[in-house]
Design a protein around this motif. Structure first.
Motif, PDB file in Angstrom:
ATOM      1  N   MET A 230       0.890  -1.233   0.143  1.00  0.00           N
ATOM      2  CA  MET A 230       0.058   0.105   0.037  1.00  0.00           C
ATOM      3  C   MET A 230       0.919   1.239   0.155  1.00  0.00           C
ATOM      4  N   TYR A 231       2.092   1.242   0.781  1.00  0.00           N
ATOM      5  CA  TYR A 231       2.635   2.559   1.050  1.00  0.00           C
ATOM      6  C   TYR A 231       3.515   2.769  -0.487  1.00  0.00           C
ATOM      7  N   TYR A 232       4.198   1.699  -0.931  1.00  0.00           N
ATOM      8  CA  TYR A 232       5.091   1.893  -1.941  1.00  0.00           C
ATOM      9  C   TYR A 232       4.544   1.786  -3.168  1.00  0.00           C
ATOM     10  N   GLY A 233       3.383   0.936  -3.313  1.00  0.00           N
ATOM     11  CA  GLY A 233       2.756   0.986  -4.736  1.00  0.00           C
ATOM     12  C   GLY A 233       1.731   2.081  -4.671  1.00  0.00           C
ATOM     13  N   GLY A 234       1.379   2.553  -3.644  1.00  0.00           N
ATOM     14  CA  GLY A 234       0.421   3.802  -3.789  1.00  0.00           C
ATOM     15  C   GLY A 234       1.002   4.917  -3.988  1.00  0.00           C
ATOM     16  N   ASP A 235       2.400   4.958  -3.516  1.00  0.00           N
ATOM     17  CA  ASP A 235       3.267   6.153  -3.954  1.00  0.00           C
ATOM     18  C   ASP A 235       3.751   6.209  -5.234  1.00  0.00           C
ATOM     19  N   ALA A 236       3.966   5.291  -5.904  1.00  0.00           N
ATOM     20  CA  ALA A 236       4.182   5.083  -7.247  1.00  0.00           C
ATOM     21  C   ALA A 236       2.798   5.693  -8.202  1.00  0.00           C
ATOM     22  N   ILE A 237       1.643   5.327  -7.709  1.00  0.00           N
ATOM     23  CA  ILE A 237       0.740   5.703  -8.577  1.00  0.00           C
ATOM     24  C   ILE A 237       0.235   7.069  -8.267  1.00  0.00           C
ATOM     25  N   GLU A 238       0.407   7.516  -7.143  1.00  0.00           N
ATOM     26  CA  GLU A 238       0.175   8.780  -6.591  1.00  0.00           C
ATOM     27  C   GLU A 238       1.223   9.882  -7.094  1.00  0.00           C
ATOM     28  N   MET A 239       2.597   9.548  -7.605  1.00  0.00           N
ATOM     29  CA  MET A 239       3.547  10.267  -8.042  1.00  0.00           C
ATOM     30  C   MET A 239       3.014  10.700  -9.515  1.00  0.00           C
ATOM     31  N   ILE A 240       2.291   9.496 -10.400  1.00  0.00           N
ATOM     32  CA  ILE A 240       1.809   9.782 -11.556  1.00  0.00           C
ATOM     33  C   ILE A 240       0.882  11.046 -11.583  1.00  0.00           C
TER      34      ILE A 240
END
Length: 272
Positions: A230-240
């Motif tokens: 949730m933390y790292y995967g969410g960050d990756a999508i949120e950075m887009i």
């Protein structure tokens, strides 16, 4: 005992099929709309069509297939499903500009009616960045820090409602910050950036909270791995989302500067 567990599994499989049906319909309708639109107007972007297809597939794999079967019994699978259904699918489907496609495909009078609906106070309220963030991130806090998470796996209607909410809240959250389709009553880039920063922080803090305090009946090792996803995967999508927002801001500022320069040059020219 095994018969009861099989019955419960079949029960929720039926619920997943109900949830999958709208995405299948949306996939078909979008492709049909592209075909109809291309017959009368310039070719619709292949990039946007691809985004819609991949977005629908991202949602469908959480509802049909091996991952869907694991989601009920494995928190890691559940969290992967959350990223796909609540974050990646909404982002890709927003990038597909479905409202723009619909408006250029529908008859003029119907398109005008749809435009009036989009400009209504209700839609203006829901897509406000603060409201959209509350519905999205606030809903996740409510899900993972209360008995709601376990209740979801015991009641079919609640399961369907929560999963619909996860997707719709993710979609509304995305359109509240990045404007791909026509957007009545837009908010400033500064305001959207500040609210987005707060929302991303709240999402990251929730992931850390799950790591330290797993939901009831969730194994600690699964909670820890799920929280990391949730933390790292969410960050990756949120950075887009952050990148698109800032890219639009840069383009807007550049166009504004170019317009000012052009006006200044025109004003300095001799008038006849």
């Amino acid at each position: 005992m095994h018969s009861h567990e099989a019955h419960i599994q079949n029960f929720f499989t039926f619920g997943q099929q109900i949830l999958a049906f709208p995405f299948l319909i949306a996939l078909i309708f979008y492709i049909v709309a592209v075909i109809v639109s291309n017959q009368h107007k310039k070719q619709w972007s292949h990039y946007r069509t691809s985004c819609w297809i991949v977005g629908c597939v991202s949602a469908l794999v959480t509802l049909i297939g091996p991952l869907a079967s694991l989601i009920h019994v494995n928190f890691v699978a559940h969290m992967i499903g959350h990223l796909l259904l609540g974050m990646l699918a909404p982002l890709l489907m927003v990038l597909a500009a479905p409202m723009t496609l619909l408006l250029r495909t529908l008859p003029v009078n119907t398109a005008r009616t749809l435009s009036r609906i989009i400009r209504s106070p209700y839609f203006r309220f829901v897509r406000h960045p603060i409201i959209a963030s509350t519905l999205n991130v606030g809903g996740l806090w409510l899900l993972y820090t209360t008995p709601l998470f376990n209740m979801m796996h015991e009641h079919l209607l609640l399961y369907i409602f929560i999963h619909l909410h996860i997707f719709l809240a993710g979609y509304v959250f995305t359109i509240a910050f990045i404007y791909i389709d026509p957007t009545p009553h837009p908010h400033s880039y500064v305001f959207r950036s500040i609210i987005l920063l707060v929302a991303l922080a709240a999402h990251s803090i929730l992931a850390k909270y799950i790591y330290a305090y797993p939901p009831q009946h969730v194994i600690a090792t699964q909670a820890e791995l799920g929280a990391k996803i949730m933390y790292y995967g969410g960050d990756a999508i949120e950075m887009i989302i952050v990148y698109i927002l800032f890219y639009h801001w840069f383009k807007s500022a550049r166009n504004f500067k170019a317009a000012i320069s052009s006006h200044s040059s025109y004003s300095n020219e001799p008038r006849f």
